[in-house]
Structures are given as C-alpha cells and as structure tokens.
Design a protein around this motif. Structure first.
Motif, mmCIF file in Angstrom:
data_model
loop_
_atom_site.group_PDB
_atom_site.id
_atom_site.type_symbol
_atom_site.label_atom_id
_atom_site.label_comp_id
_atom_site.label_asym_id
_atom_site.label_seq_id
_atom_site.Cartn_x
_atom_site.Cartn_y
_atom_site.Cartn_z
ATOM 1 N N GLY A 1 0.779 -1.230 0.000
ATOM 2 C CA GLY A 1 0.000 0.000 0.000
ATOM 3 C C GLY A 1 0.806 1.273 0.000
ATOM 4 N N LEU A 2 2.087 1.213 -0.404
ATOM 5 C CA LEU A 2 2.918 2.403 -0.504
ATOM 6 C C LEU A 2 2.906 2.944 -1.925
ATOM 7 C CD1 LEU A 2 6.149 1.394 1.487
ATOM 8 C CD2 LEU A 2 4.320 2.937 2.253
ATOM 9 N N SER A 3 3.051 4.238 -2.038
ATOM 10 C CA SER A 3 3.245 4.853 -3.336
ATOM 11 C C SER A 3 4.600 5.531 -3.337
ATOM 12 C CB SER A 3 2.152 5.885 -3.626
ATOM 13 O OG SER A 3 2.225 6.964 -2.705
ATOM 14 N N PHE A 4 5.077 5.886 -4.503
ATOM 15 C CA PHE A 4 6.385 6.503 -4.585
ATOM 16 C C PHE A 4 6.418 7.827 -3.816
ATOM 17 C CE2 PHE A 4 9.713 8.972 -6.860
ATOM 18 C CZ PHE A 4 10.779 8.148 -6.562
ATOM 19 N N SER A 5 5.299 8.496 -3.740
ATOM 20 C CA SER A 5 5.235 9.772 -3.017
ATOM 21 C C SER A 5 5.325 9.576 -1.502
ATOM 22 C CB SER A 5 3.935 10.507 -3.367
ATOM 23 O OG SER A 5 2.813 9.716 -3.016
ATOM 24 N N ASP A 6 5.089 8.328 -1.042
ATOM 25 C CA ASP A 6 5.153 8.062 0.399
ATOM 26 C C ASP A 6 6.587 8.034 0.922
ATOM 27 O OD1 ASP A 6 2.393 7.856 0.606
ATOM 28 O OD2 ASP A 6 2.400 5.723 0.137
ATOM 29 N N THR A 7 7.546 7.834 0.045
ATOM 30 C CA THR A 7 8.951 7.795 0.450
ATOM 31 C C THR A 7 9.749 8.702 -0.473
ATOM 32 O OG1 THR A 7 9.347 5.882 -0.982
ATOM 33 C CG2 THR A 7 8.788 5.437 1.313
ATOM 34 N N ASP A 8 10.837 9.256 0.055
ATOM 35 C CA ASP A 8 11.654 10.117 -0.797
ATOM 36 C C ASP A 8 12.558 9.265 -1.680
ATOM 37 O OD1 ASP A 8 13.828 9.257 0.756
ATOM 38 O OD2 ASP A 8 13.655 10.977 2.107
ATOM 39 N N LEU A 9 13.224 9.913 -2.606
ATOM 40 C CA LEU A 9 14.038 9.195 -3.579
ATOM 41 C C LEU A 9 15.189 8.454 -2.915
ATOM 42 C CD1 LEU A 9 14.559 8.533 -6.526
ATOM 43 C CD2 LEU A 9 15.880 10.667 -6.717
ATOM 44 N N ASP A 10 15.769 9.050 -1.895
ATOM 45 C CA ASP A 10 16.878 8.379 -1.201
ATOM 46 C C ASP A 10 16.415 7.089 -0.533
ATOM 47 O OD1 ASP A 10 18.661 10.340 -1.936
ATOM 48 O OD2 ASP A 10 18.390 11.519 -0.100
ATOM 49 N N ALA A 11 15.228 7.133 0.087
ATOM 50 C CA ALA A 11 14.697 5.925 0.726
ATOM 51 C C ALA A 11 14.421 4.844 -0.309
ATOM 52 C CB ALA A 11 13.418 6.255 1.498
ATOM 53 N N TYR A 12 13.910 5.253 -1.458
ATOM 54 C CA TYR A 12 13.640 4.286 -2.518
ATOM 55 C C TYR A 12 14.952 3.683 -3.032
ATOM 56 C CZ TYR A 12 11.842 2.137 -6.758
ATOM 57 O OH TYR A 12 11.516 1.236 -7.741
ATOM 58 N N ASN A 13 15.951 4.523 -3.257
ATOM 59 C CA ASN A 13 17.242 4.028 -3.746
ATOM 60 C C ASN A 13 17.889 3.079 -2.735
ATOM 61 O OD1 ASN A 13 17.090 5.430 -6.154
ATOM 62 N ND2 ASN A 13 18.134 7.241 -5.348
#
Length: 630
Positions: free
Chosen positions: A515-527
């Motif tokens: 249930g997460l979207s890309f907007s829920d985490t910043d780019l650094d967290a995604y990387n």
C-alpha cells in the motif's frame, strides 16, 4: 533535369515504394528466415527519401505538399517499427522514433482547417500520433508521451467539433485516447525510477559475477526466442499492446547503460541541433539523418531475444502450423503486432538445438461467466487488519470480479477445469480452451513457461510437468489470487497482473503490495530499498550458482541474464507473498515453480527471509508480515 521530369520521377518512385510497402506491412512478425523483401522495400524508400532531399526545391515548385513528405517519413517509421517487432533489434525502434519525431517537430500533417481535404489529413495525423505514441512508450520517452497525449487528445476534440457531420468517425479515436490515458495512469506511478529493460548498472552484481562466470552445467541453453500472449476482457492496453505484455517485453531486452548511454545522449542532442531535426520547424524540409541511429545504439550489448507478441489470440492461432504466404495479410493495417496462425509450432521448429524458448501466457481460467462487483475480505490477516485479499483473480480489467462457478447444487465452487480461456465473453465451447496437453507436443524442445492466470495450477504436476515428450520444462506459475494491503474494495485488477509486476519490477510491486506509493517515500529511501534488494539478488545468485541440488532444468538456463533475473525475482515474490498471506490460504496466494528450486532459496530460508525483513523494516511495513525468529 526539368521540373516536370523531376516531378514525374518522384511520383513514380512514390508509387513503386507504396506498392512494395503494401506487400510487406502485414508480414507476420516472427520466424528466423531472412526477410529479403524488407530490404527491397527499405531500399525503395531510401531512394525516394534521398531523391526528395536532392530535388526538394524543384519538387516544391512543382506542387509538393508538406504532408506528402510526412507521409513518406511515416511510412519509413512504420517500416522500421515493423522490423523491430520482427527482430527485437533496438536500432529499428530508434530509427522509427527519429522519423516520427521529425514529423512532429515540423508539423508535416498540419494543413488548412475545415476543408474536405483537411479531413483526410486529420486522419493521417491521428494515425501518426497513435503510432508515435506506441514507439515512444516502448522507448520510455515519457516526456514525449505526455506531449503526444495532450496533442492527440486536442486533435480528436478539434476534429469532433470541426467535422460534426462525420463525428461518428471519431468515436474509435476517442476510445484510443481513453486507452492511452488509462494506460499511463497505471504505468506512470513508478516510471522513470529505473528501466524495465536489463541494465548492467542495476542488474549485474559485481560480488556474484565471479560465481556466474565460473558456473557450468552439463547442458547450457541460450535464450533466443519468446512468445508473449495475453487474452483478458477489458484489460489495460494501448493499441494491441497490453500492460502485462508491455512490461514483459521490456523485461526481455537490453537497456543501453553507463557512461556510454550518457555520453551518447549528449552527443545525440548536439547532433540533432546541428542538422535541424529538432530546430527546423519551417519550410518543406526533408533533411532527416537516416543513419542517425548509429549514434544511439550500444555495440557492446548482445542482441535481444526475438519476441512474437499476440494480442487476444485464438487457441488455433497459438498452436497452428500453417504458414501464411508472404503476399497474404490480415488486412488490419500496420498497427497489428501479430496477425498469424503459425506461432508456437513455427518458432519451436526453427529453434537451434542449444536454445530454450520462453512462453508467457496471461489469460483467465474461467469462460463466459458474469461479473460481481464486490471484492471479498479474506476473513483475517497475519498482523494487520488493513490487509485485504482479492477473492478471485480473473484479470477482467473493469473493476469487477468473475462469478464463481456454480455446481449442480447451486453452491459456488472454486474448482476450475484445467485450461486457460482464449475467447470472448459469452463465446462458449472447448475450442477456446488452451489445455496443458496442447503444449506437450512442443516439449520436445526446452521451454521456459510463465503462466499468469487464476488457473495457473492446471499446468502443475501431472498436467504438464512430468508429461513432457523430450525436455522437462521450467515452469513459473502465478498465484491463483492476488493480495494487497489497502482499503476494502481496492481494485487490484486495474493495475495489471501482480505476478507479472513482481517479475518485471519487483520493488515497485512490493510497494504496491503493502500500500505504498512513490510519493510516500523520498528518492533516497527508494534508492536504499533498491540497494537492499540488489544485495539480496546478488547473494541468491551466488547461492544458486554454487548449489549442489539445483535441478538441471534451472541449471541449464542460469547463465542467461534474462532468465536468471526472472528466477531471482520469482524467489523474492514467493517469499514476500508467503510472509504476507495467511497460512491457511497459502496455496491460493503463492506462486509455484517446477521443478523445485533448492531449499536454500525457499521462503523459509534465512538468506531469503532476512532480506525481506530488512526491506520491510527499511520501509516501515514490517507489521504486514509474519517473520520467523531470525
């Protein structure tokens, strides 16, 4: 040479090229035989293109219109795209893009408004936008796609107002606009994060590379051909490319990467500006660099596997052996991705002896049932009451779910007949059923099968596995039902297949699952999450390469980077879903592989489960899973 002679020669070249084009545009996009006629057609258009460049001023004086140059460029773009679909060579797709982009920037199809003649040009322009959109999608040129969608929509709206008496002719174009908007709404959530194609920057792991390099099996197979087929009612698609086949197609291709890609992009932009492709928007210009693609391709990459793509095929189209003559076509036009009755048998017959063929089938296991709009709660979760499970996965992408089959006593039942359904709604009969036994004759050659269906388990032991005629097939079978965390009634089917999503974009699929979207985490967290997953894949890759219990079926394909990546992503998908779903429903919510992979990469193994735990902790969703004491 006089102007009249130039004009007459030009018209003769146009007529000759168009006649050749009409013969080649519907040639089936498969087969390993040399396509000599394509070379003849391309030669004809190359000569025509160069002639109009050399004599442009005389042709303009003789009455050459801008749309005529656009028509020639569009035909060349179609020719290149058709060859890409036949060969999977990226350079043809890039060539197609160059010509379409020049047409757009120079407005070749823009004419006088409101005239009868303009109506013909408007249809040419609409077809151009649809073709360019497809090419841009496949190249992941998202900014261009957004520009094209807005212009395409505005053009359709203008046509409906300007040509009110013929507005019925634009109903289909309105549907095409709705298709691309729907497609982009689903696909843009995580696009541009990383490519779906195999990229050495992301998908090659230095720490496990020595293990892969040293790995050797008794038999080593090369992955050269793939068949991708999808048949679902109202599924997310654009033209004849469904969302799932779009993802899988890219997953089986190379992505130019690293310093080469960055350097060539800069050089390309400079060259485009110099020769006027991007800047020259005025005049009847025909200066498009026909050899520009040389600067856009990476010569260090091996060739892509050849792929035959079928949209809503019949069962007979999947398995028939008839070969259509070159002069015969379906008459549906150049937008058709594949119009043949000779697919699996033809490709299998042409496979070299050291090759394996990938077959991806995405279809429902139910035929002709009605729909119900509610999605049922699974009746409990592991650790979070917010986790819901879709009751039945049918891939009917209209937000509704298929009605359960009814037995003679009137009770619903989840029992499925052992087949995949390749037919329209309400069209009964076993002729639309693809049974596991239909695939068995082709198992005399090695097959790598991916079955994505609510009836995928029909292909497990006894039906196909163990009944092969010569070579044991590698099977990846989807769960019977998808699982998501989200509000009650979340429409999972609108996002494409969850299983295919895990195989083509595993981290994005994990985000969607919890249930997460890309907007829920910043780019650094995604990387950082991506690094966790890459580290896990590297470790599992080394485990597989050093395992003494790895079945030969998997060992003989492990050296192929595309198939190895699919296997690693399957391991991740299986573990994530096993930790996410209630144990009492595990059989329905878990994917299967046959033969079994080693226990060292099973969902309960420390090496696999610890990686999922680390990922879940990093994203703050560990409460969605039930982990063993690690």
């Amino acid at each position: 040479m006089g102007d009249e002679v130039v004009a007459r020669t030009f018209r003769a070249l146009v007529e000759s090229a168009d006649q050749k084009f009409a013969r080649v545009r519907d040639v089936p996009a498969y087969g390993r035989g040399p396509n000599h006629y394509f070379q003849k057609v391309f030669k004809a258009y190359t000569r025509l293109w160069q002639y109009q460049q050399e004599n442009r001023s005389k042709l303009v004086e003789a009455g050459l219109q801008r749309w005529e140059i656009g028509e020639i460029a569009s035909r060349i773009g179609q020719l290149y795209f058709g060859q890409y679909m036949r060969t999977s060579e990226a350079r043809f797709l890039l060539e197609s893009y160059i010509f379409y982009e020049a047409i757009l920037n120079r407005g070749y199809f823009q004419g006088s408004k409101g005239s009868v003649k303009d109506l013909v040009l408007r249809f040419k322009e609409l077809r151009f936008y649809a073709r360019f959109l497809l090419v841009s999608l496949l190249l992941n040129r998202l900014e261009m796609v957004r520009v094209l969608v807005e212009r395409f929509r505005a053009l359709v709206d203008d046509c409906k107002v300007t040509f009110r008496e013929t507005k019925n002719n634009f109903r289909e174009w309105t549907l095409v606009v709705q298709e691309i908007v729907r497609f982009m709404k689903v696909e843009t959530a995580f696009m541009n994060v990383r490519p779906l194609r195999y990229c050495n920057l992301f998908d090659s792991y230095p720490s496990s590379l020595p293990y892969v390099a040293r790995f050797h099996a008794k038999k080593m197979l090369k992955f050269r051909d793939a068949l991708l087929a999808s048949y679902h009612r109202n599924e997310v698609k654009f033209a004849e490319l469904t969302l799932d086949t779009y993802r899988m197609l890219q997953c089986l291709e190379w992505e130019p990467s690293g310093s080469f890609y960055q350097k060539r992009t800069v050089e390309l932009n400079e060259k485009l500006n110099e020769n006027g492709v991007l800047n020259d928007h005025s005049g009847t210009s025909g200066l498009i660099d026909i050899n520009l693609v040389v600067d856009m391709t990476d010569p260090t990459l091996p060739p892509n596997p050849r792929k035959a793509i079928l949209y809503r095929p019949s069962v007979t189209q999947l398995i028939a052996v008839l070969v259509l003559p070159l002069s015969e076509g379906s008459g549906k036009g150049s937008e058709t991705l594949l119009n043949s009755q000779e697919v699996i048998a033809t490709i299998c017959e042409e496979l070299p002896p050291d090759s394996v063929m990938l077959i991806y089938l995405s279809a429902s296991g139910r035929s002709g049932h009605g729909n119900i709009s509610q999605m049922e709660n699974s009746g409990g979760t592991r650790k979070s009451s917010k986790v819901k499970f879709v009751n039945d996965l049918s891939h009917e992408f209209d937000g509704s779910m298929p009605e359960a089959s009814v037995n003679n006593k009137g009770h619903s039942s989840d029992c499925h007949e052992p087949f995949l359904w390749f037919g329209p709604k309400g069209n009964g009969g076993s002729s639309n059923n693809l049974y596991p036994g239909d695939i068995i004759p082709f198992t005399r050659r090695p097959l790598f099968l991916i079955i994505d269906s609510d009836n995928s388990h029909a292909f497990k032991a006894g039906e196909l596995h163990g009944a092969e005629r010569g070579e044991t097939s590698a099977l990846l079978l989807s769960p019977l039902k998808p699982a998501f965390k989200g509000p009650f009634g979340f429409d999972a089917t609108q996002n494409g297949s969850q299983f295919t999503f895990f195989l083509t974009a595993p981290l994005q699929a994990f985000y969607e699952l919890v249930g997460l979207s890309f907007s829920d985490t910043d780019l650094d967290a995604y990387n950082d999450a991506d690094k966790i997953l890459s580290t896990a894949f590297s470790e599992w890759e080394a485990i597989l390469c050093t395992s003494t219990s790895l079945d030969l079926v998997w060992a003989q394909v492990l050296s192929d980077p595309f198939l190895r990546r699919l296997i690693l992503r399957f391991i991740f998908c299986r573990c994530v879903l096993s930790l996410f779903c209630p144990p009492e429903d595990s059989e329905q919510y878990l994917p299967l592989c046959l033969p079994q992979l080693p226990s060292s990469v099973s969902p309960s193994s420390d090496a696999v489960q610890s990686a999922v735990l680390q990922l879940a902790n990093h994203l703050g969703v560990a409460e969605c899973f039930s982990f063993n004491d690690l």
